[in-house]
Enzyme design. Structure first.
Site, PDB file in Angstrom:
ATOM      1  NE  ARG A  36      -4.337  -1.517   1.600  1.00  0.00           N
ATOM      2  CZ  ARG A  36      -5.213  -2.096   2.390  1.00  0.00           C
ATOM      3  NH1 ARG A  36      -5.019  -2.115   3.695  1.00  0.00           N
ATOM      4  NH2 ARG A  36      -6.306  -2.630   1.888  1.00  0.00           N
ATOM      5  CE  LYS A 198     -19.141 -12.927   7.423  1.00  0.00           C
ATOM      6  NZ  LYS A 198     -18.322 -11.799   7.121  1.00  0.00           N
ATOM      7  N   GLY A 351      -8.937  -9.285  -0.215  1.00  0.00           N
ATOM      8  CA  GLY A 351      -7.727  -9.788   0.422  1.00  0.00           C
ATOM      9  C   GLY A 351      -7.451 -11.261   0.199  1.00  0.00           C
ATOM     10  N   GLY A 374     -12.991  -4.253  -0.167  1.00  0.00           N
ATOM     11  CA  GLY A 374     -14.339  -3.731   0.101  1.00  0.00           C
ATOM     12  C   GLY A 374     -14.724  -2.658  -0.896  1.00  0.00           C
TER      13      GLY A 374
HETATM   14  P1  AMP Z   1     -15.431 -13.617   2.562  1.00  0.00           P
HETATM   15  O1  AMP Z   1     -14.805 -12.660   3.525  1.00  0.00           O
HETATM   16  O2  AMP Z   1     -16.916 -13.641   2.626  1.00  0.00           O
HETATM   17  O3  AMP Z   1     -14.899 -13.454   1.142  1.00  0.00           O
HETATM   18  O4  AMP Z   1     -14.992 -15.071   3.040  1.00  0.00           O
HETATM   19  C1  AMP Z   1     -13.688 -15.540   3.069  1.00  0.00           C
HETATM   20  C2  AMP Z   1     -13.631 -16.764   3.930  1.00  0.00           C
HETATM   21  O5  AMP Z   1     -14.539 -17.716   3.418  1.00  0.00           O
HETATM   22  C3  AMP Z   1     -12.305 -17.454   3.995  1.00  0.00           C
HETATM   23  O6  AMP Z   1     -11.731 -17.262   5.254  1.00  0.00           O
HETATM   24  C4  AMP Z   1     -12.644 -18.934   3.756  1.00  0.00           C
HETATM   25  O7  AMP Z   1     -12.044 -19.809   4.697  1.00  0.00           O
HETATM   26  C5  AMP Z   1     -14.140 -18.969   3.932  1.00  0.00           C
HETATM   27  N1  AMP Z   1     -14.775 -20.058   3.190  1.00  0.00           N
HETATM   28  C6  AMP Z   1     -14.608 -20.370   1.887  1.00  0.00           C
HETATM   29  N2  AMP Z   1     -15.303 -21.477   1.575  1.00  0.00           N
HETATM   30  C7  AMP Z   1     -15.935 -21.880   2.686  1.00  0.00           C
HETATM   31  C8  AMP Z   1     -16.801 -22.971   2.994  1.00  0.00           C
HETATM   32  N3  AMP Z   1     -17.163 -23.864   2.061  1.00  0.00           N
HETATM   33  N4  AMP Z   1     -17.254 -23.084   4.258  1.00  0.00           N
HETATM   34  C9  AMP Z   1     -16.890 -22.185   5.194  1.00  0.00           C
HETATM   35  N5  AMP Z   1     -16.086 -21.126   4.968  1.00  0.00           N
HETATM   36  C10 AMP Z   1     -15.604 -20.971   3.725  1.00  0.00           C
END
Ligand code: AMP
Length: 398
Positions: A36, A198, A351, A374
């Protein structure tokens, strides 16, 4: 929106909002990754050449509106001294008499780095009094903090409204130029790949990209909310009950608008992240009740990689599985490799996806890696950001 190059900055005191929120080592406070800092050097060097008096400011971590010596910008000031030949003064505070004196005494081409903006609650609250204090003795405002532009904070939104001359720095311009290519007439096929945990966080971007993309490949934990919405039993996989109806709407929208919305055709499942000796590849539902989907399976890897390889435009955000655990990282790695070898304009934001391309050793083969996860998601969802709106002279300006 004006560019830095359109502003008259010679001998002016310029407030430069940058995103120097770098990761620090817990024990030593040393900077783990200075990407950054490197990313804003072109703007800093230009301002130095223009003989501006530079008042640079950033947030760092989450000090919750209080002074916290562990989140001081001192390591950042030291790194800037190593990278630039100009004088870099670290202010003892963000606002106040001492800081004003330093602003007035600043020489042309020198940098006064303010302390962490978030030491004051007024920053996140976009408090007008705090914005006024930041604007004191300032003659021009430059925003180069793409990674913070989705936040309606004082240094991003309140302050530029108080300064007559304002414009975008080179990093901000570059980020927007690349993201705009995705939403304004992308070369087809345009393949968007979305993963992560999520689904609720990603709904606005999925909605907007479904109006632009040729195909959307869904992976990660969020796929299971889509499967549940389709009536499948997904065992103990991650699901978001509140997003079921919106997932159904998205599936219908894709079908009506002839956008291919692909879900995994097979999965790596296990009872937990620790039970790696019990990992199974499954294709069909229902999943056994104790099993959870933790990565895309081998057929999905192949299917998604083929789609990616035929794309001319690609956007990726979010891992395909729990890639932090090596046993569930393969889906994410295959996606990173496939994007790198595609003959396409490729953009990666977020990230985790950036970490995955770094881990796969293919960063050099990606057209644009966004410095703001974000902010890039929000820009692609709403096609503007609070920080960009604040740089416009008139509300209808481009
Ligand atoms: P996000 O911040 O929503 O992009 O989520 C990123 C996180 O999603 C990472 O830390 C992954 O470990 C988690 N992740 C990816 N696939 C899965 C899954 N099938 N079940 C639970 N967590 C997951």
């Amino acid at each position: 929106m004006r560019s830095l190059k359109d502003l008259d900055l010679k001998n002016k005191t310029v407030f430069l909002r940058v995103d120097l929120n770098v990761p620090l080592e817990k024990e030593t406070g040393r900077i783990r990754d200075d990407t950054r800092i490197q990313a804003v050097l072109p703007t800093l060097n230009y301002l130095i050449d223009q003989q501006a008096k530079i008042v640079a400011a950033s947030h760092l971590g989450r000090p919750s509106g209080k002074f916290n010596p562990q989140l001081s910008l001192k390591p950042v000031a030291n790194r800037l001294r190593e990278l630039l030949s100009t004088k870099v003064i670290l202010a003892p505070d963000v606002i106040g008499n001492q800081v004003e004196k330093l602003k007035r005494e600043l020489n042309q081409g020198d940098i006064l780095l303010l302390e962490n903006l978030r030491f004051y609650p007024g920053e996140k609250a976009n408090d007008p009094t705090f914005a006024q204090a930041l604007a004191s003795n300032i003659e021009a405002y430059v925003n180069d903090a793409f990674g913070a532009c989705h936040r309606a904070h004082a240094s991003i939104v309140g302050l530029p409204q108080l300064v007559a001359q304002k414009g975008a720095g080179f990093l901000l311009e570059k980020e927007i130029r690349n993201l705009e290519k995705l939403i304004h007439q992308p070369e087809k096929p345009f393949v968007a790949i979305l993963g992560g945990a999520k689904v609720a966080d990603k709904i606005p971007i999925i909605k907007n990209l479904l109006t632009k993309a040729s195909a959307m490949l869904i992976g990660g934990g969020m796929a299971y909310t889509f499967f549940l919405a389709l009536g499948h039993e997904v065992g103990s996989s991650l699901v978001d009950q509140e997003s079921l109806s919106v997932c159904r709407e998205l599936l219908n929208f894709a079908q009506q608008n002839k956008v291919e919305l692909l879900l995994p055709v097979d999965h790596l499942v296990a009872p937990s992240l620790q039970d790696i000796q019990e990992i199974l590849v499954v294709e069909d539902f229902p999943f056994p009740p104790q099993m959870r989907g933790l990565d895309i399976g081998p057929q999905t890897r192949e299917l998604y990689a083929q789609k990616i390889k035929s794309a001319r435009t690609i956007f990726w955000n979010g891992p395909m599985g729990v890639f932090e655990v090596p046993e569930f990282a393969q889906g994410t790695m295959v996606i990173a490799q496939a994007i790198a070898s595609a003959q396409a304009f490729s953009v990666i934001g977020g990230g985790d996806s950036v970490a995955a391309v770094t881990q796969a050793g293919v960063t050099g083969q990606i057209s644009h890696i966004s410095t703001g996860g974000g902010a890039s998601l929000e820009y692609l969802a709403y096609e503007t950001l609070p920080g960009l709106e604040a740089l416009k002279e008139k509300s209808n300006e481009k």
